[in-house]
Write an enzyme that holds these catalytic residues in place. Structure first.
Site, short mmCIF file in Angstrom:
data_model
loop_
_atom_site.label_atom_id
_atom_site.label_comp_id
_atom_site.label_asym_id
_atom_site.label_seq_id
_atom_site.Cartn_x
_atom_site.Cartn_y
_atom_site.Cartn_z
N ASP A 15 0.82 -1.22 0.00
CA ASP A 15 0.00 0.00 0.00
C ASP A 15 0.86 1.26 0.00
OD1 ASP A 15 -2.59 -1.44 0.31
OD2 ASP A 15 -1.71 -1.99 2.23
N GLY A 55 1.58 3.05 -2.64
CA GLY A 55 1.19 3.95 -3.73
C GLY A 55 1.79 3.51 -5.05
N HIS A 89 -4.41 -1.92 -6.36
CA HIS A 89 -3.66 -0.72 -6.72
C HIS A 89 -4.64 0.34 -7.21
CE1 HIS A 89 0.04 -3.48 -7.64
NE2 HIS A 89 -0.21 -3.36 -6.35
N ARG A 115 0.61 -29.39 -7.60
CA ARG A 115 0.36 -29.90 -8.96
C ARG A 115 -1.04 -30.47 -9.17
NH1 ARG A 115 5.16 -30.74 -7.12
NH2 ARG A 115 4.70 -32.83 -6.34
N ASP A 138 2.22 14.84 2.11
CA ASP A 138 1.19 15.80 2.55
C ASP A 138 0.49 15.34 3.83
OD1 ASP A 138 0.35 13.79 0.61
OD2 ASP A 138 -1.68 14.58 0.90
#
Length: 419
Positions: free
Chosen positions: A12, A14, A40, A138, A328
C-alpha cells in the site's frame, strides 16, 4: 528494456500511481505475480479506479497478465468490463497457464484463519494462499483447463474432494458450495476471457528482442515476500522483482527499478511492526492518509518511517531510484520520526538478523521538525517547505539513492519530478 515498480515496505505504498505514471510513456505493462488480494489505485482528476487483477493504469496500451498471477475470474471480468467503458484502445493478454483462485479456495482460506484463532496471519480470505498451494502440489486448475467442461469437471473433482475433507475434518467447518454450480460458472467465465488468452512469455520475449520497453508491476511489497519478508506474516510466494524472470519466462536482463515508499509506515493484518504507533498520531495519519485497505477496507496500522527496512528492500530488489508518497499526510505534525537502527536486548542488530524475529527489536529514532500544510501545486522540490526538504535529504543520505518522484496527493498531477 525492463522497468519495474516495487513496494519497499509492507504494501500500500502507492505503487499504482507510479505504474500509471510510467505507463504514460511505456505502452506494455505486465503484472507477473500475486492475485486479487493486492489492490492498486489510480486517480486522474476526479476519476479514481482500483485494480487487483489488471495492471493499474488508465492510459492506453497493452496489458499482460503473466502465468505467475493468480486469477479470480469474477473480479477479473468485472475489471475488464469497467476498463472497456473507460478506454477502447487497450489490448489485454492473459496467459493460458494462470491458475484460477476457486471459490473453494476462499472457503478453505476462511476456515483456516478461523481455526488458527489468535495465530491467524490476517489474510483477506480470498483464497490466494490455498490456490498457490494447489499450484505447488500440482493439482491446481489453470485457465486452459477450464476451457473444456469435461476436463474441468474431472480435474476439479479431485481437488474438491481433497479440500472439502480438509475444511470438514481438519478445520471443523462446513462447505456450502455446490460442485456443479461451480463447474458451470467457471466454464462460463473462461469462455468470456477466451479471446484474451495468449502465451505472454513469448510476447514479452519478442518485445524485448525488438528493444521495446516493458513495465513490470509487482503486486505485493518487499516485506511480504515469502522468503525475505517478515515470515510467517507474508504472502505465499516471492515478491522481489528479480523473481519476474522465472515467473514470466524470460532470460535475466537489467531492470530499472523504481522503489516506492510512503513517508511513514503502514501494515494491514497481523505481523510484527517495530515503529507502529498506538496513540492519536496513528489515528491522525490513518484519517488524513485514508489508510484503509483497497481490497479489504480494513483500517491500516500506522507508524513512523523505518529506514532499516527501506535500505534492506533497496538492496534486495536492486533499486535504481526512489519515489516517496503521502508527504502531505504528515503536514502540521509537530515532530516526525524516522527509525535509523534496531536494538535487541540492548545490543545493535542488523536488519537482516532482525527480520528473523522482527517482533523482538526496538527501533532507534531520529526526530525532525514537522512541516506546514502543503497548498496548491508544486513544480520543483525547492518550492517545498524547508523542513520537508531536510526530511527528504536525510532519506537520500541514509539510503544512498536519489528521490526521483515526490507525491503530495493521490491525483496523477500531484507529483514532483526531481531532475
Amino acid at each position: 528494456m525492463l522497468y519495474s515498480v516495487v513496494g519497499l515496505q509492507f504494501g500500500d505504498e502507492g505503487k499504482g500511481k507510479f505504474v500509471d505514471y510510467l505507463a504514460g510513456k511505456i505502452k506494455h505493462i505486465a503484472r507477473f505475480n500475486g492475485g486479487a488480494n493486492a489492490g492498486h489505485c489510480v486517480q486522474v482528476k476526479n476519476q479514481r479506479q482500483s485494480f487487483s487483477q489488471l495492471p493499474a493504469t488508465l492510459y492506453q496500451g497493452n496489458m499482460y497478465i503473466c502465468q505467475g498471477a493468480l486469477i479470480s475470474l469474477e473480479i477479473l471480468i468485472s475489471e475488464i468490463e469497467r476498463l472497456k467503458q473507460i478506454r477502447q484502445d487497450i489490448s489485454i493478454y492473459i496467459d493460458y497457464r494462470c491458475h484460477i483462485v476457486l471459490p473453494i479456495h476462499a472457503s478453505l482460506n476462511q476456515a483456516s484463519e478461523k481455526f488458527k484463532g489468535s495465530r491467524k496471519i490476517g489474510s483477506v480470505g480470498l483464497g490466494i494462499g490455498a490456490c498457490f498451494e494447489d499450484k505447488a502440489n500440482r493439482h491446481g486448475i489453470r485457465l486452459y483447463d477450464a476451457l473444456d467442461k469435461i476436463k474441468l469437471r474431472e480435474k476439479l473433482a479431485f481437488l474438491w474432494d481433497l479440500r472439502e475433507k480438509q475444511i470438514t475434518y481438519v478445520f471443523n467447518d462446513t462447505l456450502t458450495l455446490e460442485f456443479e454450480d461451480v463447474v458451470e460458472r467457471l466454464y462460463e467465465q473462461c469462455q468470456y476471457i477466451k479471446p484474451y488468452l495468449a502465451f505472454t512469455d513469448k510476447k514479452i520475449r519478442q518485445l524485448l528482442g525488438d528493444n521495446k520497453d516493458v513495465l513490470l508491476e509487482t503486486s505485493q511489497a518487499t516485506f511480504l515476500d515469502n522468503a525475505f519478508g517478515s515470515y510467517p506474516y507474508t504472502v505465499a510466494y516471492q515478491t522481489l522483482v528479480q523473481s519476474c524472470f522465472s515467473i514470466i519466462g524470460i532470460p535475466a536482463s537489467p531492470i530499472h527499478v523504481l522503489g516506492v515508499m510512503k513517508a511513514y509506515m503502514i501494515r494491514v493484518g497481523n505481523g510484527p511492526f517495530p515503529t507502529e504507533l498506538h496513540d492519536d498520531a496513528a489515528i491522525n495519519i490513518r484519517e488524513r492518509g485514508n489508510e484503509y485497505g483497497t481490497v479489504s477496507g480494513r483500517p491500516r496500522r500506522c507508524g513512523w518511517l523505518d529506514l532499516n527496512l527501506i535500505k534492506q528492500a533497496i538492496e534486495l530488489n536492486g533499486v535504481t531510484e526512489l519515489a516517496i508518497t503521502n508527504v502531505d499526510v504528515l503536514a502540521n505534525v509537530d515532530e516526525i520520526k524516522i527509525a535509523i537502527n534496531y536494538m535487541k536486548k540492548d545490543k545493535p542488530i542488523t536488519c537482516e538478523a532482525a527480520l528473523l524475529n522482527l517482533s523482538e527489536v526496538t527501533p532507534i529514532y531520529y526526530t525532525f521538525r514537522g512541516w506546514p500544510q502543503l497548498k496548491g501545486n508544486y513544480h520543483s522540490r525547492l518550492e517545498l517547505p524547508v523542513e520537508l526538504r531536510l526530511f527528504l535529504s536525510f532519506i537520500e543520505e541514509h539510503t544512498n539513492k536519489k528521490i526521483r518522484y515526490i507525491s503530495y496527493g493521490a491525483d496523477r498531477d500531484k507529483t514532483i519530478i526531481c531532475h
